[in-house]
Design an enzyme around this catalytic site. Structure first.
Site, PDB file in Angstrom:
ATOM      1  N   TYR A  21       2.443  -7.864  -6.379  1.00 38.48           N
ATOM      2  CA  TYR A  21       3.802  -8.015  -5.854  1.00 38.48           C
ATOM      3  C   TYR A  21       4.637  -8.924  -6.749  1.00 38.48           C
ATOM      4  O   TYR A  21       4.111  -9.843  -7.390  1.00 38.48           O
ATOM      5  CB  TYR A  21       3.758  -8.577  -4.432  1.00 38.48           C
ATOM      6  CG  TYR A  21       3.457  -7.525  -3.393  1.00 38.48           C
ATOM      7  CD1 TYR A  21       4.460  -6.676  -2.925  1.00 38.48           C
ATOM      8  CD2 TYR A  21       2.170  -7.366  -2.882  1.00 38.48           C
ATOM      9  CE1 TYR A  21       4.193  -5.704  -1.976  1.00 38.48           C
ATOM     10  CE2 TYR A  21       1.893  -6.389  -1.933  1.00 38.48           C
ATOM     11  CZ  TYR A  21       2.912  -5.559  -1.487  1.00 38.48           C
ATOM     12  OH  TYR A  21       2.647  -4.588  -0.551  1.00 38.48           O
TER      13      TYR A  21
ATOM     14  N   CYS B 265      -6.565   0.444   4.220  1.00 38.39           N
ATOM     15  CA  CYS B 265      -6.449   0.340   2.755  1.00 38.39           C
ATOM     16  C   CYS B 265      -7.782   0.709   2.116  1.00 38.39           C
ATOM     17  O   CYS B 265      -7.863   1.650   1.337  1.00 38.39           O
ATOM     18  CB  CYS B 265      -6.023  -1.068   2.364  1.00 38.39           C
ATOM     19  SG  CYS B 265      -4.379  -1.526   2.947  1.00 38.39           S
TER      20      CYS B 265
END
Length: 276
Positions: free
Chosen positions: A220, A157
């Site tokens: 999220y 990431c």
């Protein structure tokens, strides 16, 4: 109030109020119950942290500093890809039966490459250039190796660091393709602030600015209630970072080489689900 709090709150409000949802798209991540894990995101967030002003750790939510540093040393100092070398369980879900996460993260930093000056891995090349060629505009690392992606249990990431010496000051740019803002944003900021401090100290330089570039900054769906609670928490003054200044060799740093002084923060523990 810490400036890290200010930046985090601004980012989160921007994503919640102006972000784009991916609910109409197929997504790879899923929750543990098998339901797709959708996000709301902003593209191209850029944050700047002046490390001469204060250490950029959140106070509205506790960042577990020692575990954070331990993972950084696991990747950059031990150059490991095995969770048996790590003192926390944050990588367990991506490890195989032998503890390996594949050819990812620390593995990539430890691979040696041939240069005109000799053979170095990526970390040692940075250390060499900071001492011997600080004016270089080529001091960087990259662990997003396309040839090895199929052997990585998780694609990187935070994948690239660019180091730049301006006068006697070391600055850095962290490039991140994807950032789960609640779970990992401040974790990454703290880690790469520490990394810059380590490199600066052993190279006889002052530490300057960390620039964090995030391509896909997302929250999220199941994290939103916690985000809304956290950004409304009481804010404290940023703590002071104390570093063992006697260390001159990058590989001599340990977790105990760093200490936070007066770290006051929101101590509430949040059970944050992680999508896989």
């Amino acid at each position: 109030m810490s400036k890290a709090d200010e930046i985090f709150i601004q980012n989160m409000k921007d994503i919640l109020n102006n972000g784009v949802w991916d609910t109409n798209l197929p997504v790879r991540p899923k929750w543990s119950d098998g339901i797709p894990a959708h996000t709301v995101k902003k593209f191209g967030i850029v944050n700047r942290y002046n490390l001469q002003e204060e250490f950029p750790i959140l106070t509205i939510r506790k960042t577990f500093f020692k575990s954070c540093v331990d993972e950084l040393l696991w990747i950059w100092q031990k150059k490991s890809n095995n969770i048996k070398d790590l003192n926390s369980k944050i990588w367990n879900q991506w490890a195989d039966e032998n503890g390996s996460i594949g050819k990812a993260y620390g593995y990539q930093l430890g691979v040696k490459h041939l240069y005109r000056e000799g053979e170095f891995d990526q970390v040692d090349r940075v250390l060499y250039d900071l001492k011997n060629n600080p004016s270089s505009r080529r001091i960087m690392t990259n662990i997003y190796n396309f040839a090895d992606l199929h052997e990585m249990n998780l694609y990187p990431c935070a994948y690239s660091m660019t180091f730049n010496v301006s006068g006697d000051t070391l600055n850095g740019i962290l490039n991140q393709r994807s950032n789960d803002m609640l779970t990992a944003n401040n974790w990454n900021v703290v880690q790469y602030a520490i990394l810059l401090i380590m490199f600066a100290q052993v190279s006889g330089l002052k530490v300057g600015e960390l620039v964090h570039v995030i391509a896909d900054a997302h929250i999220y769906d199941r994290h939103i209630p916690m985000v809304e609670e956290i950004i409304g928490q009481k804010q404290f003054v940023a703590p002071k970072l104390e570093v063992d200044t006697s260390i001159k060799n990058f590989y001599d740093f340990t977790v105990d080489s760093f200490k936070l002084i007066d770290y006051n923060c929101n101590d509430k523990k949040y059970e944050i689900p992680v999508a896989e």
